[in-house]
Design a protein around this motif. Structure first.
Motif, PDB file in Angstrom:
ATOM      1  N   TYR A   1      17.452  19.072   5.280  1.00 27.50           N
ATOM      2  CA  TYR A   1      17.396  18.797   6.710  1.00 27.50           C
ATOM      3  C   TYR A   1      17.682  17.312   7.010  1.00 27.50           C
ATOM      4  N   TYR A   2      17.257  16.434   6.101  1.00 26.75           N
ATOM      5  CA  TYR A   2      17.367  14.998   6.319  1.00 26.75           C
ATOM      6  C   TYR A   2      18.618  14.379   5.695  1.00 26.75           C
ATOM      7  N   THR A   3      19.425  15.174   5.000  1.00 33.35           N
ATOM      8  CA  THR A   3      20.571  14.637   4.266  1.00 33.35           C
ATOM      9  C   THR A   3      21.503  13.803   5.126  1.00 33.35           C
ATOM     10  N   ASN A   4      21.860  14.279   6.293  1.00 30.61           N
ATOM     11  CA  ASN A   4      22.773  13.551   7.164  1.00 30.61           C
ATOM     12  C   ASN A   4      22.060  12.685   8.189  1.00 30.61           C
ATOM     13  N   ASN A   5      20.734  12.687   8.149  1.00 29.35           N
ATOM     14  CA  ASN A   5      19.972  11.892   9.100  1.00 29.35           C
ATOM     15  C   ASN A   5      18.659  11.429   8.464  1.00 29.35           C
ATOM     16  N   PRO A   6      18.748  10.551   7.446  1.00 29.03           N
ATOM     17  CA  PRO A   6      17.514  10.099   6.798  1.00 29.03           C
ATOM     18  C   PRO A   6      16.614   9.303   7.742  1.00 29.03           C
ATOM     19  N   GLU A   7      17.201   8.754   8.814  1.00 31.38           N
ATOM     20  CA  GLU A   7      16.396   8.015   9.789  1.00 31.38           C
ATOM     21  C   GLU A   7      15.361   8.927  10.444  1.00 31.38           C
ATOM     22  N   ALA A   8      15.683  10.217  10.547  1.00 30.85           N
ATOM     23  CA  ALA A   8      14.736  11.179  11.131  1.00 30.85           C
ATOM     24  C   ALA A   8      13.487  11.279  10.269  1.00 30.85           C
ATOM     25  N   LEU A   9      13.666  11.245   8.956  1.00 26.88           N
ATOM     26  CA  LEU A   9      12.520  11.294   8.049  1.00 26.88           C
ATOM     27  C   LEU A   9      11.665  10.040   8.199  1.00 26.88           C
ATOM     28  N   VAL A  10      12.299   8.879   8.268  1.00 24.40           N
ATOM     29  CA  VAL A  10      11.559   7.626   8.424  1.00 24.40           C
ATOM     30  C   VAL A  10      10.778   7.643   9.731  1.00 24.40           C
ATOM     31  N   ALA A  11      11.428   8.016  10.819  1.00 21.62           N
ATOM     32  CA  ALA A  11      10.759   8.057  12.126  1.00 21.62           C
ATOM     33  C   ALA A  11       9.602   9.050  12.122  1.00 21.62           C
ATOM     34  N   GLU A  12       9.819  10.209  11.531  1.00 23.27           N
ATOM     35  CA  GLU A  12       8.786  11.248  11.465  1.00 23.27           C
ATOM     36  C   GLU A  12       7.587  10.769  10.653  1.00 23.27           C
ATOM     37  N   ALA A  13       7.845  10.188   9.499  1.00 20.10           N
ATOM     38  CA  ALA A  13       6.758   9.726   8.634  1.00 20.10           C
ATOM     39  C   ALA A  13       5.984   8.584   9.288  1.00 20.10           C
ATOM     40  N   LEU A  14       6.700   7.632   9.886  1.00 19.55           N
ATOM     41  CA  LEU A  14       6.021   6.507  10.522  1.00 19.55           C
ATOM     42  C   LEU A  14       5.215   6.945  11.741  1.00 19.55           C
ATOM     43  N   ALA A  15       5.727   7.911  12.494  1.00 13.16           N
ATOM     44  CA  ALA A  15       4.975   8.422  13.649  1.00 13.16           C
ATOM     45  C   ALA A  15       3.679   9.077  13.185  1.00 13.16           C
ATOM     46  N   ALA A  16       3.745   9.848  12.112  1.00 15.52           N
ATOM     47  CA  ALA A  16       2.537  10.500  11.590  1.00 15.52           C
ATOM     48  C   ALA A  16       1.559   9.456  11.044  1.00 15.52           C
ATOM     49  N   LEU A  17       2.086   8.468  10.349  1.00 11.11           N
ATOM     50  CA  LEU A  17       1.243   7.426   9.774  1.00 11.11           C
ATOM     51  C   LEU A  17       0.607   6.565  10.857  1.00 11.11           C
TER      52      LEU A  17
ATOM     53  N   GLU B   1       0.856  -1.178   0.000  1.00  7.67           N
ATOM     54  CA  GLU B   1       0.000   0.000   0.000  1.00  7.67           C
ATOM     55  C   GLU B   1       0.894   1.230   0.000  1.00  7.67           C
ATOM     56  N   THR B   2       0.364   2.306  -0.515  1.00  6.28           N
ATOM     57  CA  THR B   2       1.108   3.560  -0.503  1.00  6.28           C
ATOM     58  C   THR B   2       0.356   4.589   0.329  1.00  6.28           C
ATOM     59  N   PHE B   3       1.120   5.464   0.953  1.00  3.46           N
ATOM     60  CA  PHE B   3       0.552   6.530   1.776  1.00  3.46           C
ATOM     61  C   PHE B   3       1.312   7.813   1.483  1.00  3.46           C
ATOM     62  N   ASP B   4       0.618   8.912   1.493  1.00  3.06           N
ATOM     63  CA  ASP B   4       1.244  10.218   1.299  1.00  3.06           C
ATOM     64  C   ASP B   4       1.650  10.800   2.640  1.00  3.06           C
ATOM     65  N   TYR B   5       2.793  11.437   2.647  1.00  2.00           N
ATOM     66  CA  TYR B   5       3.235  12.168   3.819  1.00  2.00           C
ATOM     67  C   TYR B   5       4.070  13.343   3.337  1.00  2.00           C
ATOM     68  N   THR B   6       3.809  14.506   3.852  1.00  6.85           N
ATOM     69  CA  THR B   6       4.615  15.681   3.537  1.00  6.85           C
ATOM     70  C   THR B   6       5.540  15.939   4.706  1.00  6.85           C
ATOM     71  N   ALA B   7       6.835  15.888   4.441  1.00  9.12           N
ATOM     72  CA  ALA B   7       7.844  16.068   5.484  1.00  9.12           C
ATOM     73  C   ALA B   7       7.730  17.452   6.119  1.00  9.12           C
ATOM     74  N   LYS B   8       8.134  17.530   7.370  1.00  9.46           N
ATOM     75  CA  LYS B   8       8.076  18.796   8.102  1.00  9.46           C
ATOM     76  C   LYS B   8       9.121  19.792   7.627  1.00  9.46           C
ATOM     77  N   TYR B   9      10.237  19.280   7.103  1.00 10.50           N
ATOM     78  CA  TYR B   9      11.353  20.142   6.727  1.00 10.50           C
ATOM     79  C   TYR B   9      11.736  19.910   5.269  1.00 10.50           C
ATOM     80  N   GLU B  10      12.578  20.770   4.735  1.00 12.92           N
ATOM     81  CA  GLU B  10      13.100  20.616   3.382  1.00 12.92           C
ATOM     82  C   GLU B  10      14.054  19.418   3.337  1.00 12.92           C
ATOM     83  N   ARG B  11      14.314  18.932   2.137  1.00 12.76           N
ATOM     84  CA  ARG B  11      15.154  17.748   1.932  1.00 12.76           C
ATOM     85  C   ARG B  11      16.520  17.861   2.599  1.00 12.76           C
TER      86      ARG B  11
ATOM     87  N   HIS C   1       9.873   7.203  -0.954  1.00 14.52           N
ATOM     88  CA  HIS C   1      10.254   7.911  -2.175  1.00 14.52           C
ATOM     89  C   HIS C   1      10.115   9.394  -1.886  1.00 14.52           C
ATOM     90  N   PHE C   2      11.227  10.089  -1.913  1.00 11.67           N
ATOM     91  CA  PHE C   2      11.238  11.518  -1.649  1.00 11.67           C
ATOM     92  C   PHE C   2      11.010  12.238  -2.965  1.00 11.67           C
TER      93      PHE C   2
END
Length: 95
Positions: free
Chosen positions: A45-61, A33-43, A84-85
């Protein structure tokens, strides 16, 4: 080899499922299944910490979806996550 439906996009612009099915010579069939999520910050921000994006998206989902549906072996962890960013290409392997 029968490929899964690709909609209106023929090779080489087929969907992800059709690509992996074709690339594996019919041995890998992806579903999900696919789900939409709009990140809180610009790309950047996550360059050196992509895990933050995963955690943020999963928490919202997790607020709107029962994520346990994606734990087939019931070990308390999601079996797979693909993010997919959207946006311009910033180079191989970038977030």
């Amino acid at each position: 080899m029968d490929l899964p439906p690709v909609g209106s996009s023929p090779f080489p612009y087929e969907n992800l499922s059709a690509y992996y099915y074709r690339a594996s010579y019919g041995k890998l069939s992806l579903t999900g299944e696919t789900f939409d999520y709009t990140a809180k910050y610009e790309r950047d921000y996550y360059t050196n910490n992509p895990e933050a994006l995963v955690a943020e998206a999963l928490a919202a989902l997790d607020e709107s979806e029962d994520l346990s549906r994606f734990d087939a072996n019931e070990d308390g962890r999601l079996d797979a996550v693909y993010i997919h960013f959207a946006g311009p290409n910033t180079g191989w392997g970038s977030v």
